[in-house]
Design an enzyme around this catalytic site. Sequence first.
Site, mmCIF file in Angstrom:
data_model
loop_
_atom_site.group_PDB
_atom_site.id
_atom_site.type_symbol
_atom_site.label_atom_id
_atom_site.label_comp_id
_atom_site.label_asym_id
_atom_site.label_seq_id
_atom_site.Cartn_x
_atom_site.Cartn_y
_atom_site.Cartn_z
ATOM 1 N N TYR A 165 -0.118 7.676 -11.128
ATOM 2 C CA TYR A 165 0.862 8.763 -11.083
ATOM 3 C C TYR A 165 1.769 8.778 -12.310
ATOM 4 O O TYR A 165 2.559 9.702 -12.471
ATOM 5 C CB TYR A 165 1.727 8.655 -9.821
ATOM 6 C CG TYR A 165 1.024 9.096 -8.557
ATOM 7 C CD1 TYR A 165 -0.233 8.614 -8.245
ATOM 8 C CD2 TYR A 165 1.615 9.990 -7.683
ATOM 9 C CE1 TYR A 165 -0.891 9.002 -7.095
ATOM 10 C CE2 TYR A 165 0.963 10.389 -6.521
ATOM 11 C CZ TYR A 165 -0.288 9.887 -6.236
ATOM 12 O OH TYR A 165 -0.938 10.276 -5.100
ATOM 13 N N LYS A 235 -6.736 -3.035 -3.867
ATOM 14 C CA LYS A 235 -8.183 -3.049 -4.039
ATOM 15 C C LYS A 235 -8.486 -4.097 -5.110
ATOM 16 O O LYS A 235 -9.152 -3.848 -6.122
ATOM 17 C CB LYS A 235 -8.641 -1.624 -4.443
ATOM 18 C CG LYS A 235 -10.117 -1.425 -4.501
ATOM 19 C CD LYS A 235 -10.779 -1.335 -3.144
ATOM 20 C CE LYS A 235 -12.292 -1.269 -3.319
ATOM 21 N NZ LYS A 235 -13.058 -1.653 -2.150
ATOM 22 N N ASP A 335 -9.919 -0.307 1.432
ATOM 23 C CA ASP A 335 -10.915 0.432 2.217
ATOM 24 C C ASP A 335 -10.894 0.032 3.686
ATOM 25 O O ASP A 335 -10.882 0.878 4.571
ATOM 26 C CB ASP A 335 -12.322 0.366 1.612
ATOM 27 C CG ASP A 335 -12.613 -0.912 0.866
ATOM 28 O OD1 ASP A 335 -11.811 -1.852 0.983
ATOM 29 O OD2 ASP A 335 -13.639 -0.975 0.172
ATOM 30 N N ASP A 359 0.334 6.991 -1.031
ATOM 31 C CA ASP A 359 0.328 8.438 -0.791
ATOM 32 C C ASP A 359 -0.754 8.784 0.238
ATOM 33 O O ASP A 359 -0.511 9.475 1.232
ATOM 34 C CB ASP A 359 0.066 9.156 -2.130
ATOM 35 C CG ASP A 359 0.336 10.651 -2.074
ATOM 36 O OD1 ASP A 359 0.777 11.138 -1.028
ATOM 37 O OD2 ASP A 359 0.107 11.324 -3.093
#
Length: 471
Positions: A165, A235, A335, A359
Amino acid sequence: MAHRHVTVSAGEKITKGTDGKLNVPDNPIIPYIEGDGTGIDIWKASVRVFDAAVGKVYGGKRRISWMEVYAGEKAFGMFRDSLGERAWLPNETVDAFLEYLVGIKGPLTTPVSGPIRSLNVALRQLLDLYVCLRPVRYFQGVPSPVKRPEDVDVAIFRENCEDLYAGIEWMTGTSDCDRFRRFLLNDMGVDKVRFPESSSFAVKPISREGSQRLIKAAIEYALRNRRKSVTIVHKGNIMKFTDGAFREWGYEVATSLFRQQVVTEREALILDSLDRKPSLSIEEIARLLEPGYDLMSPRQQEAAHNEICSALSLQATHGAGKWKKFLVVRDSVADITFQQVLSRPKEFDVIAAMNLEGDLLSELLAAQVGGIGIAPGANINYETGHAIFEATHGTAPKYANLNKVNPGSVILSGVMMLEYMGWQESADLITRAIDRTIGQKLVTYDFERVMQGATLLTCSGFADALINNMN
Ligand SMILES: NC(=O)C1=CN([C@@H]2O[C@H](COP(=O)(O)OP(=O)(O)OC[C@H]3O[C@@H](n4cnc5c(N)ncnc54)[C@H](OP(=O)(O)O)[C@@H]3O)[C@@H](O)[C@H]2O)C=CC1
Ligand SMILES: O=C(O)CCC(=O)C(=O)O
Ligand SMILES: [Mg+2]
């Protein structure tokens, strides 16, 4: 501050004291951005609810002086910058939020195509509002796609200033993109770009400071609110030096700043196995902790030993079941987290995540408790005290000016703002009114279309119903 379009309201500023606490006068000036699209309808409805609650609770002793500041389409029609260009986010809007400390905003449009970057993200970055706090809880009676929406009670701490972002990206075909590609390929020796000539590129900055201040805030919130766990989402198995580092820095801050109040999930496993069977050797504990222990390299086995010894050094303070009273800090790969917040939401309490994953997770969780029509949010810098409260949803342009959408998300963001200001009684009054109104099946279109026997209200009608239910 020199104001060109903003009319300063009568009232006083909220300030931050040297003791770190907010000084909130009885008549605080609060800047607000109405927002684009549905923002106009939602703000009109929401402000009536805030004023009614404050008026009811404090009987005129306290009152908010709302001060409109401009951004997005409204600002574009009014402002020009020093070069005479129209301005989407005028300086005086940013200055007002800086000066008055606490504000609230409706959604602002960011077109996917074209050069305009998100004004919402820009405001967070300009004020360094590094926490995006999005609490997700269920209101009884709200239609939900899951069987037990009441199991969802999660506070998401989303890092708000870094990650993809940050807006560091280059479009393929531009000269900057060519320069960046040549730098990657020639100077950095990168040979993993599958289609280098036609690739666009983005950079994902994740810093130690940025990660640690976010995770520290999440832990402090969890301790303050007696929550059971903080889950660091990442992740890191794929992005070792960004996501993996976020996880690592998270544990570092947890075990250095909060050692006497937290236990990590793995420390708890080690201490628990010894509590259950005190005669266990380090090797036996290692086999319980790492099922593949015997296949590990000597270096990996040594690392496991070190981890166990370090956990065992906590026995005096955390052993003999004492750890059960502590806040558990754990981590989870993104995930599987997306599956588990859906299938086992009870296991999630406070989540600390980077910007993008935070988000996405906040929308997934919001969907389980009725959707973004009632999902609130706050952008906060706990050091400076600056905060801008805002809904999770966007401008939903197809519903603009129809007096149709659910104002619940901005109203609940206002509840968070009142709590932040210490005006808890007025926040509670609004929350009770929402509970009661939804219980009476008086709802806007988003709930009505999936709710048996509900009465359809407009956006302003829902605000009226809330005000009627304030007693
Ligand atoms: N913080 C901010 O200001 C944000 C701004 N945006 C911006 O908003 C614009 C539109 O984004 P988009 O992706 O369409 O997402 P939106 O959140 O604006 O709308 C998506 C869908 O969500 C539902 N929805 C949104 N708001 C409400 C509400 N108040 N009450 C009930 N349902 C609601 C509607 O669903 P349905 O069609 O099923 O009725 C709507 O079509 C974009 O420019 C985007 O960048 C997006 C997110 C945050
Ligand atoms: O700024 C935008 O347009 C979208 C941002 C967003 O989705 C969010 O912050 O939740
Ligand atoms: Mg979003």
